[in-house]
Design a protein around this motif. Structure first.
Motif, PDB file in Angstrom:
ATOM      1  N   GLU A   1     -19.955 -42.711  12.127  1.00  0.00           N
ATOM      2  CA  GLU A   1     -19.588 -41.499  11.320  1.00  0.00           C
ATOM      3  C   GLU A   1     -18.321 -41.840  10.556  1.00  0.00           C
ATOM      4  O   GLU A   1     -18.175 -41.499   9.282  1.00  0.00           O
ATOM      5  N   ALA A   2     -17.172 -42.283  11.175  1.00  0.00           N
ATOM      6  CA  ALA A   2     -16.038 -42.375  10.742  1.00  0.00           C
ATOM      7  C   ALA A   2     -16.052 -43.837   9.619  1.00  0.00           C
ATOM      8  O   ALA A   2     -15.682 -43.412   8.544  1.00  0.00           O
TER       9      ALA A   2
ATOM     10  N   ALA B   1      -7.449 -43.306  10.938  1.00  0.00           N
ATOM     11  CA  ALA B   1      -6.977 -42.112  10.447  1.00  0.00           C
ATOM     12  C   ALA B   1      -8.138 -41.130  10.734  1.00  0.00           C
ATOM     13  O   ALA B   1      -7.556 -40.030  10.999  1.00  0.00           O
ATOM     14  N   ILE B   2      -9.099 -41.254  10.247  1.00  0.00           N
ATOM     15  CA  ILE B   2     -10.338 -40.407  10.423  1.00  0.00           C
ATOM     16  C   ILE B   2     -10.270 -39.765  11.920  1.00  0.00           C
ATOM     17  O   ILE B   2     -10.278 -38.540  12.066  1.00  0.00           O
ATOM     18  N   ARG B   3     -10.648 -40.845  12.876  1.00  0.00           N
ATOM     19  CA  ARG B   3     -10.772 -40.353  14.213  1.00  0.00           C
ATOM     20  C   ARG B   3      -9.482 -39.183  14.824  1.00  0.00           C
ATOM     21  O   ARG B   3      -9.878 -38.786  15.770  1.00  0.00           O
ATOM     22  N   VAL B   4      -8.157 -39.543  14.302  1.00  0.00           N
ATOM     23  CA  VAL B   4      -7.327 -38.839  14.727  1.00  0.00           C
ATOM     24  C   VAL B   4      -7.455 -37.285  14.609  1.00  0.00           C
ATOM     25  O   VAL B   4      -7.132 -36.396  14.987  1.00  0.00           O
ATOM     26  N   HIS B   5      -8.104 -37.242  13.384  1.00  0.00           N
ATOM     27  CA  HIS B   5      -8.096 -35.781  12.889  1.00  0.00           C
ATOM     28  C   HIS B   5      -9.652 -35.281  13.029  1.00  0.00           C
ATOM     29  O   HIS B   5      -9.731 -33.880  12.894  1.00  0.00           O
ATOM     30  N   GLU B   6     -10.732 -35.851  13.054  1.00  0.00           N
ATOM     31  CA  GLU B   6     -12.057 -35.298  13.380  1.00  0.00           C
ATOM     32  C   GLU B   6     -12.616 -35.959  14.521  1.00  0.00           C
ATOM     33  O   GLU B   6     -12.627 -37.350  14.983  1.00  0.00           O
ATOM     34  N   ASP B   7     -13.457 -35.239  15.187  1.00  0.00           N
ATOM     35  CA  ASP B   7     -13.903 -35.665  16.476  1.00  0.00           C
ATOM     36  C   ASP B   7     -15.434 -36.019  16.074  1.00  0.00           C
ATOM     37  O   ASP B   7     -16.510 -35.451  16.189  1.00  0.00           O
ATOM     38  N   VAL B   8     -15.522 -37.552  15.567  1.00  0.00           N
ATOM     39  CA  VAL B   8     -16.631 -37.989  15.084  1.00  0.00           C
ATOM     40  C   VAL B   8     -16.637 -39.478  15.869  1.00  0.00           C
ATOM     41  O   VAL B   8     -15.909 -39.969  16.145  1.00  0.00           O
TER      42      VAL B   8
ATOM     43  N   GLY C   1       0.433 -33.363   8.925  1.00  0.00           N
ATOM     44  CA  GLY C   1      -0.893 -34.277   8.776  1.00  0.00           C
ATOM     45  C   GLY C   1      -2.131 -33.731   8.372  1.00  0.00           C
ATOM     46  O   GLY C   1      -2.761 -34.305   7.681  1.00  0.00           O
ATOM     47  N   ALA C   2      -2.245 -32.546   8.503  1.00  0.00           N
ATOM     48  CA  ALA C   2      -3.511 -31.983   8.122  1.00  0.00           C
ATOM     49  C   ALA C   2      -3.504 -31.022   6.851  1.00  0.00           C
ATOM     50  O   ALA C   2      -4.618 -30.998   6.196  1.00  0.00           O
ATOM     51  N   SER C   3      -2.449 -30.773   6.281  1.00  0.00           N
ATOM     52  CA  SER C   3      -2.472 -29.913   5.095  1.00  0.00           C
ATOM     53  C   SER C   3      -1.914 -30.396   3.914  1.00  0.00           C
ATOM     54  O   SER C   3      -1.700 -30.185   2.726  1.00  0.00           O
ATOM     55  N   ILE C   4      -0.791 -31.280   4.331  1.00  0.00           N
ATOM     56  CA  ILE C   4       0.193 -32.002   3.405  1.00  0.00           C
ATOM     57  C   ILE C   4      -0.168 -33.356   3.596  1.00  0.00           C
ATOM     58  O   ILE C   4       0.443 -33.859   4.643  1.00  0.00           O
ATOM     59  N   ALA C   5      -0.148 -33.899   2.490  1.00  0.00           N
ATOM     60  CA  ALA C   5      -0.307 -35.488   2.622  1.00  0.00           C
ATOM     61  C   ALA C   5       0.720 -36.279   1.508  1.00  0.00           C
ATOM     62  O   ALA C   5       1.004 -35.665   0.373  1.00  0.00           O
ATOM     63  N   HIS C   6       1.067 -37.417   2.102  1.00  0.00           N
ATOM     64  CA  HIS C   6       2.147 -38.067   1.119  1.00  0.00           C
ATOM     65  C   HIS C   6       1.523 -39.442   0.760  1.00  0.00           C
ATOM     66  O   HIS C   6       0.853 -40.079   1.480  1.00  0.00           O
TER      67      HIS C   6
END
Ligand code: SF4
Length: 366
Positions: A129-130, A118-125, A91-96
């Motif tokens: 902001e998202a 998708a943004i809020r799954v990976h970032e605390d915003v 999820g963090a480094s390899i995208a499909h």
């Protein structure tokens, strides 16, 4: 700082347990992807290219699949990771980016809602902001009036715009490696070029490596730095795109290139007559001895059907080929015109000399 490739795949083998026995989809292949370069895996349907990329990041269920070999990403072995940690990496480094954006987007939610999630799954915003970041991403991938369109549903986007949205989704984590599996195949030819250009621009902007899967050599010529030609789960040839297109060595690569409209006018075109590829891939549950391409190869000799797939031979500067006719350092453009008296070898099921069936054998979509 490490000199290790971004992605380093060694002896990757993926098999499946089936009612007919073990199905060998990928049979011990190696390749690397560096930051800032695009490597294309190319071959016809059933060559193993999609299973290869799905094997890298745990998209193959085990069982019935079985994956062996080494997949090192940024120097870290992925095959040793527990599934949860592998998912985090993926999820963090390899995208499909997949072939059909129609299936990948949820049509019950707006494009903006899906991007913000998708943004809020990976970032605390915050949501605000998202949303701002989602608009920015839509702008990055070339969606016109992103602030106005973020609240539209997927059906209000064209096919090319949907694929741009999927690319925006892939960019949420600012990945190091983008895996693109036939991302333009479902699109009109008029908008394919725009998507390819976008991927090329983003590769430079984000400093990503791109692993691109395609059956289309015209696409390879547009986007790739290096290419790896797969057939029946084995590497037949690899090299820079320029070198392989100008001096294709393997009979399979030559036949693929001969399918390209307009190919054959230059020096490389003299090595193979125009037309499709008669016959079909071997049964992956009952692979033949020797070279996997022998039943379809007009250059085959009896020795081609004995032992294992011929080892890859280095020709020049990273250009290598798996064919018994070559020795290290050979000129890729010199290949015997015909086989010996016992050839061409036929599996009896191929199209042989039937010109109609030859046309049917033209490389087809997945
Ligand atoms: S000449 Fe033999 S080894 Fe070379 S591609 Fe043809 S069948 Fe394979």
């Amino acid at each position: 700082m490490t000199d290790a490739p971004l992605l380093d795949v060694t002896d990757l083998r993926t098999t499946f347990d089936t009612e007919s026995g073990e199905l060998v989809a990928v049979d011990g292949i190696d390749f690397t992807v560096e930051r800032g370069e695009t490597v294309c895996l190319v071959g016809e349907s059933g060559s193993g290219k999609t299973v290869t990329v799905e094997s890298l990041t745990g998209l193959i269920d085990q069982p019935p699949g079985r994956i062996t070999g080494s997949v090192r990403f940024k120097g870290k072995e992925l095959t040793d990771l527990p599934p949860a940690e592998l998912r985090t990496h993926r999820g963090a480094s390899i995208a499909h980016v997949f072939q059909n954006p129609q299936d990948a987007l949820n049509h019950c939610y707006t494009v903006g809602w899906q991007l913000i999630e998708a943004i809020r799954v990976h970032e605390d915003v915050t949501k605000a902001e998202a949303r701002a970041r989602a608009i920015d991403l839509l702008s990055t991938v070339g969606i016109p009036d992103p602030a106005g369109r973020i609240d539209e549903y997927p059906h209000q986007f064209s096919g090319g715009e949907k694929q741009r949205v999927m690319i925006a989704m892939a960019l949420v984590t600012e990945p190091d490696l983008l895996v693109a599996d036939e991302p333009t195949t479902a699109l009109d030819v008029t908008i394919q070029a725009g998507i390819l250009q976008l991927l090329d621009d983003l590769k430079a902007e984000y400093g990503m490596g791109v692993l691109f899967v395609t059956h289309d050599l015209a696409t390879v010529s547009e986007i790739a730095d290096r290419m790896v030609v797969l057939y029946a789960g084995e590497v037949m040839e690899r090299g820079t795109v320029l070198d392989v297109f100008q001096r294709p060595a393997h009979p399979y690569t030559r036949r693929l290139l001969a399918c390209l409209p307009g190919w054959g006018d230059g020096p490389a075109g003299e090595v193979e007559t125009r037309g499709g590829i008669a016959g079909s891939l071997p049964d992956p549950t009952d692979l033949p001895d020797g070279c996997r391409f022998a039943a379809r190869c007009s250059h085959a000799v009896s020795a081609c059907s004995a032992g294992d797939q011929p080892p890859e031979i280095d020709l020049t500067d990273g250009h290598s080929v798996s064919c018994i006719h070559y020795e290290a350092g050979d000129d890729p453009s010199v290949l015997p015109a015909t086989g010996d008296a016992e050839t061409p070898v036929s599996d009896g099921s191929s199209a042989g000399d039937d010109p109609d069936s030859t046309r049917r054998g033209v490389i087809e979509d997945e």
